[in-house]
Design a protein around this motif. Structure first.
Motif, PDB file in Angstrom:
ATOM      1  N   LYS A  10       0.874  -1.194   0.040  1.00 15.63           N
ATOM      2  CA  LYS A  10       0.071   0.044  -0.084  1.00 15.63           C
ATOM      3  C   LYS A  10       0.870   1.112   0.001  1.00 15.63           C
ATOM      4  O   LYS A  10       0.704   2.108  -0.763  1.00 15.63           O
ATOM      5  N   VAL A  13       2.330   1.738  -3.321  1.00 18.58           N
ATOM      6  CA  VAL A  13       1.336   2.236  -4.332  1.00 18.58           C
ATOM      7  C   VAL A  13       0.903   3.641  -4.198  1.00 18.58           C
ATOM      8  O   VAL A  13       1.045   4.459  -5.150  1.00 18.58           O
ATOM      9  N   TYR A  14       0.874   3.941  -2.926  1.00 20.87           N
ATOM     10  CA  TYR A  14       0.699   5.554  -2.526  1.00 20.87           C
ATOM     11  C   TYR A  14       1.886   6.437  -3.068  1.00 20.87           C
ATOM     12  O   TYR A  14       1.516   7.562  -3.715  1.00 20.87           O
ATOM     13  N   ALA A  17       1.392   6.672  -6.806  1.00 19.96           N
ATOM     14  CA  ALA A  17       0.407   7.522  -7.168  1.00 19.96           C
ATOM     15  C   ALA A  17       0.729   8.956  -7.042  1.00 19.96           C
ATOM     16  O   ALA A  17       0.349   9.984  -7.742  1.00 19.96           O
ATOM     17  N   THR A  43      -3.159   1.238 -15.250  1.00 18.73           N
ATOM     18  CA  THR A  43      -2.502   1.463 -13.849  1.00 18.73           C
ATOM     19  C   THR A  43      -2.381   3.092 -13.637  1.00 18.73           C
ATOM     20  O   THR A  43      -2.657   3.611 -12.484  1.00 18.73           O
ATOM     21  N   ARG A  46      -5.738   4.509 -12.843  1.00 19.22           N
ATOM     22  CA  ARG A  46      -6.174   3.994 -11.373  1.00 19.22           C
ATOM     23  C   ARG A  46      -5.362   4.664 -10.331  1.00 19.22           C
ATOM     24  O   ARG A  46      -5.965   5.027  -9.361  1.00 19.22           O
ATOM     25  N   ASP A  47      -4.104   4.886 -10.611  1.00 20.28           N
ATOM     26  CA  ASP A  47      -3.236   5.639  -9.540  1.00 20.28           C
ATOM     27  C   ASP A  47      -3.916   7.084  -9.377  1.00 20.28           C
ATOM     28  O   ASP A  47      -4.042   7.776  -8.323  1.00 20.28           O
ATOM     29  N   ASP A  49      -7.049   7.935  -9.852  1.00 23.39           N
ATOM     30  CA  ASP A  49      -8.061   7.939  -9.170  1.00 23.39           C
ATOM     31  C   ASP A  49      -8.147   7.713  -7.746  1.00 23.39           C
ATOM     32  O   ASP A  49      -8.750   8.077  -6.933  1.00 23.39           O
ATOM     33  N   ARG A  50      -6.955   6.823  -7.481  1.00 22.11           N
ATOM     34  CA  ARG A  50      -6.736   6.824  -6.036  1.00 22.11           C
ATOM     35  C   ARG A  50      -6.368   7.933  -5.103  1.00 22.11           C
ATOM     36  O   ARG A  50      -6.795   8.166  -4.142  1.00 22.11           O
ATOM     37  N   GLU A  54      -9.027   7.643  -2.865  1.00 20.90           N
ATOM     38  CA  GLU A  54      -8.477   6.962  -1.356  1.00 20.90           C
ATOM     39  C   GLU A  54      -7.675   7.990  -0.528  1.00 20.90           C
ATOM     40  O   GLU A  54      -7.584   7.595   0.400  1.00 20.90           O
TER      41      GLU A  54
END
Length: 140
Positions: A10, A13-14, A17, A43, A46-47, A49-50, A54
């Protein structure tokens, strides 16, 4: 409770992003970002969007402030060269200033909302740079 591996994943990925968002704000295409990070264009999407979903603490003001800080850092060396009489540096400094104006939507303001004053200040700054360059050349 997540495992150490999941927590590290996580975090990775953070961080990616955040880098994707920074590159996108700097004007890179989705494809360029994907190639740089060796990930797919999906990807990259998606990043982004994260970051928006998120990680909501990444408010628009913070993003604008980060971008502005980067532009200010980019502007400094060109300004000094422009004052010294370097035409290419003066043009680059002007382009950075225009990008900064776009960042703050200054080009979209109605005529009576300060745009004229901003244009006057920009012209004054460019005139000052030009005068400093002439003074430098005449003094040499």
């Amino acid at each position: 409770m997540g495992t150490l591996h999941q927590d590290l994943q996580k975090d990775r990925v953070y961080k990616r992003a955040l880098q994707v968002r920074t590159m996108r704000l700097a004007g890179f295409t989705y494809k360029q970002i994907a190639d740089k990070h060796k990930i797919s264009v999906d990807t990259v999407r998606r990043d982004l969007d994260r970051i928006n979903v998120e990680f909501p603490e990444m408010a628009a003001r913070q993003i604008v402030a980060e971008q502005d800080a980067q532009l200010v850092e980019m502007f400094r060396p060109f300004f000094l060269k422009a004052v010294a009489g370097n035409d290419k540096a003066a043009n680059t400094a002007l382009k950075i200033m225009e990008h900064r104006a776009r960042l703050f939507n200054l080009f979209d303001l109605p005529q009576d909302a300060g745009q004229k004053a901003a244009e006057d200040k920009l012209n004054e700054l460019m005139r000052t740079i030009g005068e400093a360059a002439v003074t430098k050349v005449m003094g040499d």
